[in-house]
Motif scaffolding. Sequence first.
Motif, PDB file in Angstrom:
ATOM      1  N   GLU A   1       1.012  -1.146   0.088  1.00 33.02           N
ATOM      2  CA  GLU A   1       0.024  -0.082  -0.030  1.00 33.02           C
ATOM      3  C   GLU A   1       0.797   1.441  -0.014  1.00 33.02           C
ATOM      4  N   LEU A   2       2.008   1.281   0.137  1.00 38.70           N
ATOM      5  CA  LEU A   2       3.041   2.336  -0.260  1.00 38.70           C
ATOM      6  C   LEU A   2       2.781   2.700  -1.537  1.00 38.70           C
ATOM      7  N   ALA A   3       2.335   1.852  -2.508  1.00 38.52           N
ATOM      8  CA  ALA A   3       2.168   2.275  -4.044  1.00 38.52           C
ATOM      9  C   ALA A   3       0.830   3.249  -3.992  1.00 38.52           C
ATOM     10  N   PHE A   4      -0.003   2.902  -3.143  1.00 34.20           N
ATOM     11  CA  PHE A   4      -1.207   3.839  -3.024  1.00 34.20           C
ATOM     12  C   PHE A   4      -1.028   4.915  -2.337  1.00 34.20           C
ATOM     13  N   LEU A   5      -0.064   5.099  -1.365  1.00 39.57           N
ATOM     14  CA  LEU A   5       0.265   6.366  -0.490  1.00 39.57           C
ATOM     15  C   LEU A   5       0.807   7.016  -1.635  1.00 39.57           C
ATOM     16  N   LYS A   6       1.929   6.626  -2.368  1.00 42.90           N
ATOM     17  CA  LYS A   6       2.586   7.364  -3.021  1.00 42.90           C
ATOM     18  C   LYS A   6       1.584   8.157  -4.368  1.00 42.90           C
ATOM     19  N   ASP A   7       0.786   7.338  -4.750  1.00 42.46           N
ATOM     20  CA  ASP A   7      -0.163   7.919  -5.774  1.00 42.46           C
ATOM     21  C   ASP A   7      -1.061   8.926  -5.130  1.00 42.46           C
ATOM     22  N   SER A   8      -1.354   8.613  -4.023  1.00 48.25           N
ATOM     23  CA  SER A   8      -2.586   9.595  -3.356  1.00 48.25           C
ATOM     24  C   SER A   8      -1.979  10.901  -2.789  1.00 48.25           C
ATOM     25  N   ASP A   9      -0.453  10.881  -2.427  1.00 46.31           N
ATOM     26  CA  ASP A   9       0.316  11.877  -2.044  1.00 46.31           C
ATOM     27  C   ASP A   9      -0.147  12.570  -0.477  1.00 46.31           C
ATOM     28  N   LEU A  10      -0.704  11.528   0.340  1.00 42.24           N
ATOM     29  CA  LEU A  10      -1.283  11.931   1.499  1.00 42.24           C
ATOM     30  C   LEU A  10      -0.081  12.100   2.344  1.00 42.24           C
ATOM     31  N   ASP A  11      -0.476  13.201   3.452  1.00 41.06           N
ATOM     32  CA  ASP A  11       0.688  13.537   4.232  1.00 41.06           C
ATOM     33  C   ASP A  11       0.761  12.566   5.486  1.00 41.06           C
ATOM     34  N   ILE A  12       1.329  11.537   5.178  1.00 38.62           N
ATOM     35  CA  ILE A  12       1.532  10.620   6.151  1.00 38.62           C
ATOM     36  C   ILE A  12       2.877  10.280   6.700  1.00 38.62           C
ATOM     37  N   LYS A  13       3.393   9.958   8.135  1.00 41.63           N
ATOM     38  CA  LYS A  13       4.630   9.966   8.461  1.00 41.63           C
ATOM     39  C   LYS A  13       4.841   8.503   8.906  1.00 41.63           C
ATOM     40  N   ILE A  14       5.508   7.660   8.228  1.00 41.64           N
ATOM     41  CA  ILE A  14       5.599   6.362   8.787  1.00 41.64           C
ATOM     42  C   ILE A  14       6.793   6.313   9.297  1.00 41.64           C
ATOM     43  N   ILE A  15       6.892   5.689  10.796  1.00 44.39           N
ATOM     44  CA  ILE A  15       8.141   5.438  11.473  1.00 44.39           C
ATOM     45  C   ILE A  15       8.104   3.923  11.599  1.00 44.39           C
ATOM     46  N   VAL A  16       9.502   3.258  10.895  1.00 48.71           N
ATOM     47  CA  VAL A  16       9.472   1.749  11.311  1.00 48.71           C
ATOM     48  C   VAL A  16      10.567   1.600  12.410  1.00 48.71           C
ATOM     49  N   PHE A  17       9.908   0.848  13.398  1.00 49.50           N
ATOM     50  CA  PHE A  17      10.904   0.233  14.605  1.00 49.50           C
ATOM     51  C   PHE A  17      11.376  -0.941  13.934  1.00 49.50           C
ATOM     52  N   ASN A  18      12.571  -0.919  13.245  1.00 49.79           N
ATOM     53  CA  ASN A  18      13.172  -2.226  12.814  1.00 49.79           C
ATOM     54  C   ASN A  18      14.225  -2.796  13.850  1.00 49.79           C
ATOM     55  N   ASN A  19      13.944  -3.885  14.435  1.00 50.55           N
ATOM     56  CA  ASN A  19      14.571  -4.415  15.357  1.00 50.55           C
ATOM     57  C   ASN A  19      15.006  -5.995  15.127  1.00 50.55           C
ATOM     58  N   SER A  20      14.584  -6.302  13.652  1.00 51.97           N
ATOM     59  CA  SER A  20      15.301  -7.645  13.001  1.00 51.97           C
ATOM     60  C   SER A  20      14.502  -8.771  14.184  1.00 51.97           C
ATOM     61  N   ARG A  21      13.246  -8.669  14.503  1.00 50.66           N
ATOM     62  CA  ARG A  21      12.750  -9.611  15.254  1.00 50.66           C
ATOM     63  C   ARG A  21      11.159  -9.368  15.181  1.00 50.66           C
ATOM     64  N   LEU A  22      10.516 -10.391  15.605  1.00 54.00           N
ATOM     65  CA  LEU A  22       8.914 -10.293  15.781  1.00 54.00           C
ATOM     66  C   LEU A  22       8.792 -10.187  17.360  1.00 54.00           C
ATOM     67  N   GLY A  23       9.078  -9.171  17.801  1.00 54.39           N
ATOM     68  CA  GLY A  23       9.437  -8.865  19.290  1.00 54.39           C
ATOM     69  C   GLY A  23       8.391  -9.603  20.242  1.00 54.39           C
ATOM     70  N   ILE A  24       7.224  -9.021  20.067  1.00 53.78           N
ATOM     71  CA  ILE A  24       6.313  -9.286  21.172  1.00 53.78           C
ATOM     72  C   ILE A  24       6.009 -10.809  21.262  1.00 53.78           C
ATOM     73  N   VAL A  25       6.164 -11.741  20.398  1.00 54.64           N
ATOM     74  CA  VAL A  25       6.074 -13.258  20.311  1.00 54.64           C
ATOM     75  C   VAL A  25       7.540 -13.738  20.781  1.00 54.64           C
ATOM     76  N   SER A  26       8.654 -13.235  20.293  1.00 55.21           N
ATOM     77  CA  SER A  26       9.928 -13.600  20.578  1.00 55.21           C
ATOM     78  C   SER A  26      10.013 -13.260  22.199  1.00 55.21           C
ATOM     79  N   GLN A  27       9.343 -12.371  22.770  1.00 55.39           N
ATOM     80  CA  GLN A  27       9.727 -12.254  24.161  1.00 55.39           C
ATOM     81  C   GLN A  27       8.848 -13.282  24.716  1.00 55.39           C
TER      82      GLN A  27
END
Length: 572
Positions: A464-490
Motif C-alpha cells: 500500500e506504499l504504492a497507493f500512498l505515493k499515488d495519493s500523496d497523502l501527508d503520512i509519516k511512517i516510522i518503522v521500528f526495525n529490530n530484526s525480530r517479531l518482538g512481542i512473540v519472541s519475548q
Amino acid sequence: MKRNIDNIADWVAYKFVMEGIDRVFVYPGGTIAPLINACIKFNIKIECFNNEQGSAYAALAYSRIRNKPQVVMVTSGPGVTNVISPLADAYYDSTPLIVITGQIGTADLTTRLEVRQRGFQETPTVDITKPISKKSSCLLTTDDVFSEVPDAFDITVKGRMGPCVLDFPMDVQRTEISSFDLPTRSNSNLEKLSESEEIIIEEGILEAISESKRSVILLGHGSLSLHDSSLLETISKNMDALVVSSFLGLGSFDSSSERFLGYIGHTGHQVANLAIANCDLLLVLGSRLDVRQTGTEVTSFASNAKVISVNNDQKELDNSRVHIDWPINVDVNLFCRGLQKSLEHNKSFSDSSWKSSMENMIEQRLDDIPMKRSNNIQPRDFLDKLAGLISQDETILVTGVGCHQHWAARHLPFKPKTNTFLTSAGHGTMGYDIPSSIGAAMASPEKRIVCIVGDGSALMNIQELAFLKDSDLDIKIIVFNNSRLGIVSQFQLITWGVDPTTGDFRPQDFRSIANGFGINSNKLSEKEDIRAKIEWIWEQKGPALLDVMIDPSADVRPMLLAGQTMDDMWKG
C-alpha cells in the motif's frame, strides 16, 4: 425513475448517496464490477487499493474517524477470504463497516447443492462471515436487496457497533428495474440520544461513590463515543477519582492530566494496574474487561472494590470475567449525564496518601526503562522526543501490532479530539498500520497522521506504499526495525528460553523499499541523531518514511503474564 436508475446496482449506489457515502473502498473483480460501475455513475469516489486487506483496513479507519458506516467492496472467492481479517477486526473492535462481496449467479447458487464448488471463485460467504459480523446475508432476489441494504446501514450502528456483510450475486446486481418508488430515508443512522433524555442513578451507587476513598474510573473503547468528553473530567473531579483506560480507550481522557495513570492490562502501565489492584471502587465505562485487561487471575482483579460496569452490550455484562456489583446496560452518554447531575452536590474526597503514592510512581517512570549502557536506540528515548512534537499538533497515531504498538501507547500523548489512537486490539492484526493510516488521512486531511509500525507488521501490507505515493497523502511512517517479531519472541524467551522463527531476522532496508515506491525516506542508526531525524520526517511534505534501528534486545517491560496479579507484573 430518479437519476436514471436502470438496474439494482444503480439503486444500491443511489442508496449509498442517500446514506452519505462519498467514497467506497475496493479491490476489483468480475463479480463486483456492476456495483463499481454504478458507484462511478453516481459520482461516488472509488478508492482502489492493491489488496483487499488494504482496502478494508482503510475503510475501517475512515469509519472510526468519521464515526459512521463505511463501505468496502470485494469480489467473490479470494476477495472474500482476503477481507476476513479486517472484517474480524471491525467485529471485535466494534466498528461500523459494510462489506459487500461479489458472488456467482443465483442459477448456480441454487442448484447442485451437494457439490463442493458450483462456480468459479465461489465461496460460502455467509457461512464464513456470519460468526464475525452482526448480520451476514446473501441477496438472492431484488426484494432481498431492497430490505437488506437499508437494514445493514441500521444494524451496523445500532447498539454495540459492528460490521454487516452483503453477499451479492452478479446477476442480481445486473437485474433491470423499470419502476420502483424510491423510499425517502435519512442520511444519518447513528442512534442519537435526546439531550433531554435522562436516567436516575441508583442510590446505592451514589452511596458507594460517596464512601469511597480510592476510586478509579476505567474508560473503555465505548467512552470514545461520548458526545461531550468534558463530562469525564467533571465526573472524575467530583468523585476525586483517578482515571485509567483500556488499550482502545486511549484518547478518551487527556493523558497529561494529573488524574490519568495510563492504560491497564497485559502491556499496560504498571501504576495503572496497581491502582486497579488497590482501589475500593471501580467505575467501568464502555469496556468489556477482556483477558488482556484483567489478566488470568480474575478473582484478584479489583478484589477489594465495588464495581459498577456500564455497557451497551447486555451479553458482556451477563458473561463478565470479573464480579460486577452493578451491571448497567445503558449508553455511556446517558449514564454520564445522569451521574454528573447526581454528583453536582455530592462530591467525594479520596485518600490523599494513596493518590500521592500513585503520582510518585508516575514520576518514577517504571515502564520500558532505557538501558543506559547500550549504544543502541532505546524505544522510550525515541518516543519521548517524538512526543514533544505530537503534543503540539493535532494528530492521529496509527500502529501495527507488536512491541512498537505498546511502546507507543505507553509513551505518546493522547487527548480527546486532538491526539487520536487507532490500532488493532481484539483481533491484533499485523498489517493494520499502513492502510489504516491512509484511511485516517482521507477522513481527516487537516490532521497529521503518524504511523508507527514494526518491521514485521510493516511487511504485511507494504504494497500500500504504492497507493500512498499515488495519493500523496501527508503520512509519516516510522518503522521500528529490530530484526525480530518482538512481542512473540519475548513470550517465547520467557516461556521456553529460545525464540525460533521470531528472533534474529536479517534486517530489512525499509529506506530502500520506500525509495523504490517513490517515497522520501531516511534511516536512523545512532542515538545522537534521534532529534535531527525526527525533525526531518516532521518537516517533509507529503508521505515520508523513517527507518529506525531499534535495540533488538528491547522488550515490553513490565508485562502482566499468565498467573500474575495486577500488582505483580513481570519485570524481566
